[in-house]
Design an enzyme around this catalytic site. Structure first.
Site, PDB file in Angstrom:
ATOM      1  N   ASP A 596      46.574  30.050  96.633  1.00 51.33           N
ATOM      2  CA  ASP A 596      47.070  29.010  95.738  1.00 51.33           C
ATOM      3  C   ASP A 596      47.347  29.555  94.343  1.00 51.33           C
ATOM      4  O   ASP A 596      48.146  28.998  93.594  1.00 51.33           O
ATOM      5  CB  ASP A 596      46.074  27.846  95.658  1.00 51.33           C
ATOM      6  N   GLN A 598      48.535  32.650  93.930  1.00 52.65           N
ATOM      7  CA  GLN A 598      49.708  33.505  94.042  1.00 52.65           C
ATOM      8  C   GLN A 598      51.008  32.705  93.974  1.00 52.65           C
ATOM      9  O   GLN A 598      52.055  33.253  93.641  1.00 52.65           O
ATOM     10  CB  GLN A 598      49.669  34.279  95.370  1.00 52.65           C
ATOM     11  N   CYS A 599      50.948  31.431  94.318  1.00 51.17           N
ATOM     12  CA  CYS A 599      52.135  30.584  94.303  1.00 51.17           C
ATOM     13  C   CYS A 599      52.125  29.697  93.059  1.00 51.17           C
ATOM     14  O   CYS A 599      51.067  29.401  92.504  1.00 51.17           O
ATOM     15  CB  CYS A 599      52.184  29.702  95.557  1.00 51.17           C
ATOM     16  N   THR A 600      53.341  29.282  92.636  1.00 50.40           N
ATOM     17  CA  THR A 600      53.451  28.360  91.515  1.00 50.40           C
ATOM     18  C   THR A 600      53.161  26.956  92.030  1.00 50.40           C
ATOM     19  O   THR A 600      53.982  26.368  92.750  1.00 50.40           O
ATOM     20  CB  THR A 600      54.858  28.425  90.908  1.00 50.40           C
ATOM     21  N   VAL A 601      52.003  26.433  91.691  1.00 43.05           N
ATOM     22  CA  VAL A 601      51.594  25.119  92.174  1.00 43.05           C
ATOM     23  C   VAL A 601      51.780  24.122  91.036  1.00 43.05           C
ATOM     24  O   VAL A 601      50.963  24.044  90.118  1.00 43.05           O
ATOM     25  CB  VAL A 601      50.128  25.126  92.662  1.00 43.05           C
TER      26      VAL A 601
END
Length: 765
Positions: A596, A598-601
């Protein structure tokens, strides 16, 4: 019963450049104003051209159409309207013809002046061998309506009557005798559909009608059958050609015969007193064998009202301006002028003014025509015109002061071609910004097309296309005029060590990014990590560029502009950059992250809001007279400060420093933060270190991670800096943040209460 004199009507010949000029005038000058605008047209002598092979003759004598081989074809009487004044390199002028009349000195020692004929000439290949042929320049007016319905409702009869009344005023005042071009105004009613580049238009050539009509007193004959010798014909053609720019004039045959002399209309009495034959002459745009052209109508109206005793006149319909200098039998063979006798109807005192002259369409109906440039235009150019239209419409009502071209001229560098980069690029394109460069090292992933509007599913296949290249290609596909470029480049970052084998590539990447920042006007920092923004932020400060930074949280964002240094080199006070509020240097935040992280949330609607806000912030900066040096609005503006309607206020107001938005509660705040003297990106010490040591300085920043307390010290180049104290990075040591932390720690230690709990030195209350 006398034969009614019939005239060959004008038809309009409008160059595409004129419609382009009208579109430009409508967008940039007239906008919603429907006042008539002066335009110019011209016409020349009518000609018939030989046909090299053909079929049957056209209908009727003198009609335009196909003819049998060896015969001639008539060219319609054209009034040509060319380039719009002020568009395409000419100086703009709404002035009409000069009030200054021709000089008293004419050819042969007096009479008509050839000043006008010399000033109005054009190239003519047919029959003239490419020589300069005089044309008659006339002034008209165009009324361009705002809607198609307004075009239909317009009282066109009243418009033509007003133009006819102007002709009568010029006749009765005597001005027409000095300036015959006042006899031939024209009017144009138009509606420009600038979305599709279609121009509805209707030309009117106002003619003052006679009641009863003028009649033929002597059938039309070729001028070569009226004059005697070749020498006399040569003299007549030369005299007329010399003054043909006037449009209408007199020619007198000397009493002894053989020589002809030209006179102005104003010299009617003097010309008639010479004793020789006098012909009323005009430049005839008609090529019909027996019918004179439309301009003769108003010339005869002048005769009717200014020379009432002249009940019968011989009229020279002059069509041979191209033959000036031709001699002998060749001139007689090629001459096309005719002479017709006219019985001029007398003026009826108190009679109502009768005016006609609306042009007929291709099917000879009294109806407007349409010029459909859109169907012939390059679709890419049409798209560019449509985009400019949408932008220029802002200036018509809501924002007259906005300089659309200034925004469109911006060269923008987008560092990051992800969700923020894609939305920012589309917003820039909507503003007309064409020059955009994408910098990114990633590839399009399967999750990207749903969130990033420049990519589609095909871009994510086979491991994904490089993002920068895919984004630039999408921009050109969306808008072919976009000057979009791609830089597949990994931005070097603090805290991300560079192994020796990779140093040449990293050096090249840093140098390329430096060159890109220097070559653009505005830089957007749209990456998803703090450390990836450091190098472009530092380079933006170095090159004094407008830098805009956008960062996202889950449901909040910040869009801010970096302060720009002044020309005098002073650094404070100025607005801060993204790193000015930090007391720690950027470091590796990408390693050891969960999925979570590593990704743009973020909430999906947040990125377009943030990117759009940043682009509008750039637009506000560009429209401000101080550009990047513009101060932010005051925190508590007074009523006078916030008056955006003030004539002295920038069109979009003062650009804020930072905009912080929050989706919970849908709140937004504008705040101000000043530059920090110990900033790790824009402070003097950092910029000076880069100026002095270049990539060696950058390499220290990239490689020097946090030094642990128990780690052995690595000697650094003494020319750069002493080694950082344990626990701090190279940037923190360079800027003094490490010393600030130590001082803070020492102060905190001094004020800690002792652990024994004693209250020595304090008296109980």
């Amino acid at each position: 019963m006398a034969e009614v004199l019939r005239f060959e009507p004008f038809s309009s010949a409008v160059e595409p450049e004129f419609w382009a000029g009208l579109a430009h005038h409508k967008l940039h000058t007239a906008q919603l104003d429907t006042a008539s605008t002066a335009v110019q047209g011209e016409y020349g002598c009518g000609r018939r051209h030989a046909v090299r092979g053909g079929v049957s003759a056209g209908e009727g004598e003198g009609a335009a159409g196909q003819t049998a081989a060896g015969q001639t074809v008539a060219v319609p009487a054209r009034l040509r309207v060319g380039r719009w004044a002020g568009y395409g390199g000419e100086g703009e002028s709404d002035e009409g013809p000069s009030d200054e009349g021709p000089s008293d000195e004419g050819p042969n020692g007096g009479g008509a002046s050839d000043k006008e004929s010399k000033a109005s000439e054009r190239d003519e290949g047919a029959d003239g061998g490419g020589s300069r042929i005089p044309v008659v320049t006339v002034t008209g007016s165009i009324l361009n309506t705002n809607t198609a319905e307004e075009f239909k409702r317009l009282d066109k009869g009243a418009l033509l009557r007003r133009a006819g009344a102007d002709v009568m005023e010029a006749i009765q005042s005597g001005r027409a005798a000095e300036q015959p071009a006042l006899l031939w105004p024209f009017v144009v009613v138009a509606f420009a559909d600038l979305k599709r580049y279609r121009f509805w238009h209707w030309f009117g050539f106002p003619a003052v009608m006679a009641d009863p009509a003028d009649s033929v007193a002597e059938a039309a004959r070729a001028v070569s059958s009226v004059v005697g010798s070749d020498g006399e014909l040569e003299s007549l053609v030369d005299a007329c050609a010399q003054v043909s720019g006037l449009g209408a004039f007199l020619v007198e045959r000397s009493a002894g015969g053989g020589a002809w002399r030209a006179w102005r209309l104003a010299d009617w009495g003097e010309a008639a007193a010479g004793g020789g034959e006098v012909l009323l002459a005009f430049v005839d745009p008609s090529s019909h064998a027996t019918r004179p052209g439309w301009p003769l109508r108003n010339v005869l109206a002048w005769v009717r009202h200014r020379q009432p005793a002249a009940r019968r006149v011989r009229v020279l319909c002059f069509r041979d301006a191209a033959l000036r200098g031709v001699r002998g039998a060749e001139l007689r063979r090629r001459s096309q002028s005719i002479v017709v006798g006219v019985a001029v109807a007398p003026a009826a005192p108190g009679a109502a003014l009768l005016v006609g002259g609306w042009e007929r369409d291709e099917r000879q109906r009294a109806a407007p025509r349409v010029a459909d440039l859109g169907s012939a235009m390059d679709p890419a150019r049409l798209a560019g015109a449509a985009l400019e239209l949408n932008l220029q419409l802002m200036r018509w009502r809501v924002a007259p002061g906005v300089d659309v071209a200034r925004m469109a001229a911006q060269r923008v560098l987008l560092v990051g071609a992800g969700t923020l980069g894609a939305y920012a690029a589309r917003a820039l394109l909507a503003w007309g910004v064409r020059t955009v460069t994408f910098v990114d090292s990633g590839r399009v992933a399967l999750s990207n097309p749903a969130r990033q509007p420049l990519y589609d599913f095909a871009d994510s296949l086979g491991g994904g296309r490089p993002k920068a290249a895919a984004a630039a290609a999408a921009m050109r596909r969306i808008f072919p005029a976009a000057d979009a470029h791609a830089e597949q480049l990994q931005v070097p970052m603090p805290g991300h060590p560079v192994p020796p084998p990779e140093e040449p590539a990293t050096r090249a990447a840093a140098a390329r990014l430096d060159a890109l920042v220097a070559a653009h006007d505005a830089v957007f920092l749209l990456t998803d990590s703090r450390e990836s923004r450091w190098l472009p932020a530092m380079l933006g400060a170095l090159h004094r560029k407008v830098v805009l930074c956008v960062a996202l949280g889950f449901d909040s964002f910040v869009a801010m502009r970096h302060g720009v240094r002044k020309d005098d080199g002073s650094s404070l006070p100025r607005l801060g950059c993204y790193f000015c509020n930090d007391i720690v240097a950027p470091a590796d935040s990408l390693s050891d992250r969960t999925l979570d992280q590593q990704c743009t949330v973020t909430r999906p609607g947040l990125a377009p809001i943030a990117a759009g806000t940043a682009v509008e912030l750039l637009a506000t900066i560009v429209q401000h007279p101080l550009r990047g040096l513009a101060p932010p609005p005051p925190p508590h503006p007074s009523e006078s400060d916030s008056d955006s309607e003030s004539s002295s206020a920038p069109v979009f107001g003062a650009p804020p420093h930072q905009i912080r938005g929050y989706l919970p509660g849908f709140r937004q705040h504008a705040i101000v933060g000043h530059a920090y003297a110990q900033c790790t990106a824009c402070s003097d010490v950092v910029l000076d270190a880069y100026r002095q040591h270049g990539f060696d300085f950058l390499l220290r920043v990239f490689n020097n991670t946090v030094v642990a307390e128990d780690a052995p010290h690595t000697p650094l180049d003494p020319a750069l800096s002493p080694p950082p104290p344990p626990g701090y990075s190279y940037l923190e040591a360079l800027t003094g943040l490490a010393a600030l932390h130590r001082q803070t720690d020492d102060i905190m230690a001094d004020i800690e209460l002792s652990d024994d709990g004693s209250d020595a030195g304090f008296e109980p209350l």
